[in-house]
Design an enzyme around this catalytic site. Structure first.
Site, PDB file in Angstrom:
ATOM      1  N   GLY A  25       0.356   5.550   1.073  1.00 43.43           N
ATOM      2  CA  GLY A  25      -0.476   6.623   1.588  1.00 43.43           C
ATOM      3  C   GLY A  25       0.151   7.969   1.332  1.00 43.43           C
ATOM      4  O   GLY A  25       1.100   8.110   0.564  1.00 43.43           O
ATOM      5  N   GLY A  26      -0.398   8.999   2.009  1.00 41.77           N
ATOM      6  CA  GLY A  26       0.082  10.354   1.782  1.00 41.77           C
ATOM      7  C   GLY A  26       1.498  10.572   2.252  1.00 41.77           C
ATOM      8  O   GLY A  26       2.194  11.456   1.757  1.00 41.77           O
ATOM      9  N   LYS A  66       6.366   0.757   7.332  1.00 42.23           N
ATOM     10  CA  LYS A  66       6.005   2.003   6.645  1.00 42.23           C
ATOM     11  C   LYS A  66       7.267   2.826   6.408  1.00 42.23           C
ATOM     12  O   LYS A  66       7.978   3.173   7.338  1.00 42.23           O
ATOM     13  CB  LYS A  66       4.999   2.797   7.480  1.00 42.23           C
ATOM     14  CG  LYS A  66       4.580   4.116   6.859  1.00 42.23           C
ATOM     15  CD  LYS A  66       3.554   4.797   7.754  1.00 42.23           C
ATOM     16  CE  LYS A  66       3.184   6.160   7.226  1.00 42.23           C
ATOM     17  NZ  LYS A  66       2.247   6.852   8.114  1.00 42.23           N
ATOM     18  N   ASP A 115      -7.397  12.242   9.376  1.00 44.07           N
ATOM     19  CA  ASP A 115      -7.407  11.669   8.023  1.00 44.07           C
ATOM     20  C   ASP A 115      -8.201  10.366   8.007  1.00 44.07           C
ATOM     21  O   ASP A 115      -7.750   9.334   7.520  1.00 44.07           O
ATOM     22  CB  ASP A 115      -5.972  11.440   7.533  1.00 44.07           C
ATOM     23  CG  ASP A 115      -5.906  11.298   6.007  1.00 44.07           C
ATOM     24  OD1 ASP A 115      -4.888  10.772   5.521  1.00 44.07           O
ATOM     25  OD2 ASP A 115      -6.852  11.698   5.320  1.00 44.07           O
ATOM     26  N   GLY A 174       3.935   7.842   2.867  1.00 44.31           N
ATOM     27  CA  GLY A 174       4.941   6.825   2.623  1.00 44.31           C
ATOM     28  C   GLY A 174       4.376   5.564   1.999  1.00 44.31           C
ATOM     29  O   GLY A 174       3.181   5.446   1.736  1.00 44.31           O
ATOM     30  N   THR A 175       5.277   4.577   1.795  1.00 40.09           N
ATOM     31  CA  THR A 175       4.935   3.282   1.213  1.00 40.09           C
ATOM     32  C   THR A 175       4.982   2.221   2.302  1.00 40.09           C
ATOM     33  O   THR A 175       5.843   2.252   3.165  1.00 40.09           O
ATOM     34  CB  THR A 175       5.931   2.926   0.094  1.00 40.09           C
ATOM     35  OG1 THR A 175       5.932   3.973  -0.868  1.00 40.09           O
ATOM     36  CG2 THR A 175       5.560   1.622  -0.575  1.00 40.09           C
ATOM     37  N   VAL A 176       4.039   1.277   2.262  1.00 36.67           N
ATOM     38  CA  VAL A 176       3.961   0.205   3.264  1.00 36.67           C
ATOM     39  C   VAL A 176       4.398  -1.106   2.614  1.00 36.67           C
ATOM     40  O   VAL A 176       3.895  -1.475   1.545  1.00 36.67           O
ATOM     41  CB  VAL A 176       2.545   0.075   3.839  1.00 36.67           C
ATOM     42  CG1 VAL A 176       2.498  -1.037   4.886  1.00 36.67           C
ATOM     43  CG2 VAL A 176       2.095   1.391   4.461  1.00 36.67           C
ATOM     44  N   GLY A 214       0.824  -1.206   0.000  1.00 29.41           N
ATOM     45  CA  GLY A 214       0.000   0.000   0.000  1.00 29.41           C
ATOM     46  C   GLY A 214       0.852   1.246   0.000  1.00 29.41           C
ATOM     47  O   GLY A 214       2.047   1.210   0.300  1.00 29.41           O
TER      48      GLY A 214
END
Length: 718
Positions: A433-434, A452, A550, A436-438, A431
């Protein structure tokens, strides 16, 4: 003494001549291959003729479209013109179209002027997330950017408004222009635009909306941008490119390794493959044999303060004249007057002479070993630097204020997390998000975790990293994702969480992968109640309340038992008990963002209540937050959730769950039962100033819709 000094200078001068004549200049293309298309230099691994490029993906189609004009270089198999190639960063610059959405004076879409732009790239080319920005320009404009990385879809966007040309700021801050970042590694993108009022009120000076991805720093918004974009069809965009799909360690063990002599291999962040760079003190093309040649620093007449300059492979030395001592460099100690009574002067010159001779042999036979040693020392220094830049000191200060709230949080090493994610391979991405990358990680003890990784290393990112550690360290709730540890030793911050195996609520609602089955009504009600319970806990059950800021369907994870887990606290804020609201920069996601918070910058727990209301509508309707077709209903639903606290919302949803399980749950409710379940008067009506149709849409009607869904589910099940 003078004789020794002259001999030393002579010896170094001869040595410099030997090195200079041994490293001839090397071209940028393969020998015998053309290296230009028009005004653009085409360096290997790219090429414009057969046998002149590393692979078909690096072919540049050099085409003359109009006789008598310069040829244009195009990316292989596309109509995308290439304007620059950067070997040292694995990047190239292309000229990409500007999308337009235009209307005539009657408010109708002008199809001749309106253009939707789609960009599709083949490996190894992806859109750079660090070198580009997404812009939307117009006074009645909202734009949506949609891109794919493999099978994963990413959506972002922004909106801009203005009422007159005089109200436009000379900066892109939401008035006439808005901008946002994009994820790294996307292989295609589509830009869509729309207008709320079809430019009806501002048509005389702004009949069109514009949106585009552009290289950061290559577009500056002003009041003249509307007219300039009318005349502009293309703007520069930066793409990433890499060699193959293996890491440096893997590629070096195989044939076809692309990095040649005097070069080093670089693993790009959040991308597979690798690219090459010349070692410090060298320049040229690292993909060609002997392509990286020594930089002769002595050609710069200002590099030494006085005396002789001697060039070495990858470095240089300055020798002070007779009667002076020091390193001779303008950037160093320079040359200072020697003490003539110094009894050690002769010995010092002898030592220098012998030392330079030894250095000559050492450089000739062990330059690569020296580089590795320097690299290892720099690596140790970098760890200390990263600790400070990633917020290690800030975290220590905050821990002191919170009395060691993260004593159970483990500090992981960079090596542990690198091994756990297979060097952050793209196959481990679960995944983005705003912030970073998971990645999915498997620790040495076999435990599966979620790691993360922030996109970029910047002060604001470090603050969000520390903020998320502090926030999650104080949370202990079954419906909030659990923080296991963190890491400070890497270029970007890392957080380690428990791994939630069943995807996000967004995927289950919208079934965007085609893999999830639709959620039954009872399960949707259970998930809604769990999210509400987690937010109520954050707002009212811990020592210092937390506003998530968020709340959205992609930030709710679902485990194998379909238990909801609220996640992604990078934007969250702690609120002192003596404050009901705080002033902060607006942060959130389009479609879920509280309008009152957006316009006032005043953050309260009701901002989370609004966002939860949008998630609840998604649960009920299975529609995307940005695609609701009844804006008046959305506004009134927002007002419905504006008055109660999250604790009241949680109690109402739990009441619905209990009612659904009760034997009389399928026989219908009386008005008195409805009023009883609705509870406080704030749930029985909406404010009169919440929209034109507020009098006709009440909380009771929303609740009745939910009740009917519940009864239908029970009837179908029995």
């Amino acid at each position: 003494m003078a004789f020794l000094q002259k001999m030393l200078i002579l010896q170094l001068s001869v040595f410099s001549v030997i090195l200079t004549t041994a490293t001839p200049a090397v071209g940028q293309a393969l020998p015998g291959c053309p290296d230009r298309c028009g005004d653009l230099l085409i360096p290997y691994p790219f090429g414009i003729a057969e046998g002149c490029h590393l692979g078909e993906e690096f072919f540049i189609n050099c085409t003359t479209e109009v006789i008598g004009t310069s040829p244009t270089p195009y990316l292989a198999g596309t109509e995308i013109p290439v304007s620059n190639i950067f070997l040292d960063q694995g990047e190239l610059q292309i000229m990409q179209f500007v999308a337009r959405d235009c209307y005539d004076s009657q408010g109708y879409l002008d199809k001749k002027l309106s253009k939707v732009r789609i960009l599709s790239l083949n490996p190894p080319f992806t859109i750079s997330g660090t070198k580009n920005k997404f812009f939307a320009v117009g006074c009645d404009t909202y734009a949506i950017f949609e891109g794919y990385r493999g099978h994963e879809r990413y959506i972002t966007g922004c909106m801009s408004f203005c009422e007159s040309l005089g109200s436009v700021n000379e900066s892109c801050s939401g008035i006439g222009c808005c901008q946002t970042s994009i994820p790294t590694g996307l292989q295609n993108r589509t830009v869509k635009m729309n207008s709320y009022y079809n430019h009806a009120f501002i048509w005389d000076f702004n009949p069109c909306s514009y949106s585009f991805i552009v290289e950061d720093g290559q577009f500056e918004f002003s009041s003249k941008s509307f007219q300039e974009l009318d005349r502009t069809s293309r703007l520069p965009m930066v793409l990433n490119w890499q060699i193959g799909n293996e890491t440096c360690d893997e590629a070096q063990k195989k044939q076809g390794y692309a990095c040649k002599g005097n070069s080093t291999c670089v693993n790009p962040i959040n991308l597979s493959g690798y690219f090459c760079q010349c070692l410090p003190g060298y320049e040229g093309n690292p993909y060609l044999p002997d392509g990286c040649h020594d930089i002769n620093e002595c050609k710069n007449s200002n590099i030494c303060s006085e005396g002789a300059c001697v060039n070495f492979p990858g470095t240089y030395a300055c020798v002070c004249p007779k009667g002076f001592e020091g390193d001779g460099r303008k950037a160093g100690t320079g040359c200072r007057k020697d003490n003539p009574m110094n009894p050690h002067q002769t010995s010092r010159l002898l030592i220098i002479s012998l030392g330079m001779s030894v250095a000559f042999l050492f450089i000739m036979v062990g330059s690569s070993w020296t580089y590795l040693g320097v690299k290892k020392r720099k690596f140790i220094q970098l760890r200390e630097k990263y600790f400070k830049e990633n917020g290690g000191l800030l975290l220590q200060q905050k821990l002191a204020n919170h009395e060691g709230a993260v004593q159970t949080t483990k500090i992981f090493t960079a090596e542990e997390l690198e091994k756990a994610t297979n060097n952050y391979h793209e196959d481990r991405v679960v995944g983005e998000g705003g912030f970073g990358t998971v990645y999915k990680g498997i620790l040495a003890d076999g435990k599966v975790v979620a790691i993360k990784k922030s996109k970029i290393s910047a002060p604001s990112q470090s603050e969000q990293f520390v903020n998320e550690v502090i926030v999650l360290s104080q949370v202990n709730h079954r419906n909030v994702v659990r923080l296991l540890g963190c890491c400070f030793e890497t270029p970007v911050p890392l957080l380690v969480y428990e791994f939630i195996t069943n995807g996000t609520l967004f995927e289950h609602i919208h079934n965007n992968k085609g893999e999830k089955s639709p959620l039954p009504w009872e399960l949707r009600l259970k998930i809604a109640a769990e999210i509400a319970g987690a937010l109520a806990y954050l707002h009212s059950s811990i020592s210092m309340p937390i506003i998530h800021r968020d709340v959205k369907a992609t930030n709710v994870l679902i485990d194998d038992n379909y238990t909801a887990k609220v996640s992604d606290f990078g934007a969250s804020r702690l609120v002192p008990l003596d404050q009901t609201q705080i002033t902060t920069l607006v942060q959130g996601t389009l479609g879920y963002l509280d309008p009152e918070y957006f316009h006032s910058n005043q953050l309260t727990e009701k901002s989370d209540v609004y966002s939860f209301g949008v998630v609840l509508v998604e649960l009920l309707t299975s529609k995307l937050a940005l695609s609701f077709t009844r804006p008046e209903a959305e506004r009134n639903l927002a007002c419905f959730f504006e008055r109660p606290t999250m604790k009241e919302v949680s109690m109402e949803l739990e009441g619905m769950r209990i009612s659904a399980k009760h034997p009389w749950g399928k026989t219908g409710f009386s008005p008195e039962d409805t009023e009883h379940l609705l509870g406080s008067p704030s749930f029985s009506h909406v404010r009169s100033d919440c929209g034109p149709n507020s009098a006709t849409i009440s909380a009771a009607s929303v609740y009745e819709s939910m009740r009917m869904e519940m009864l239908m589910a029970y009837d179908n099940g029995r």
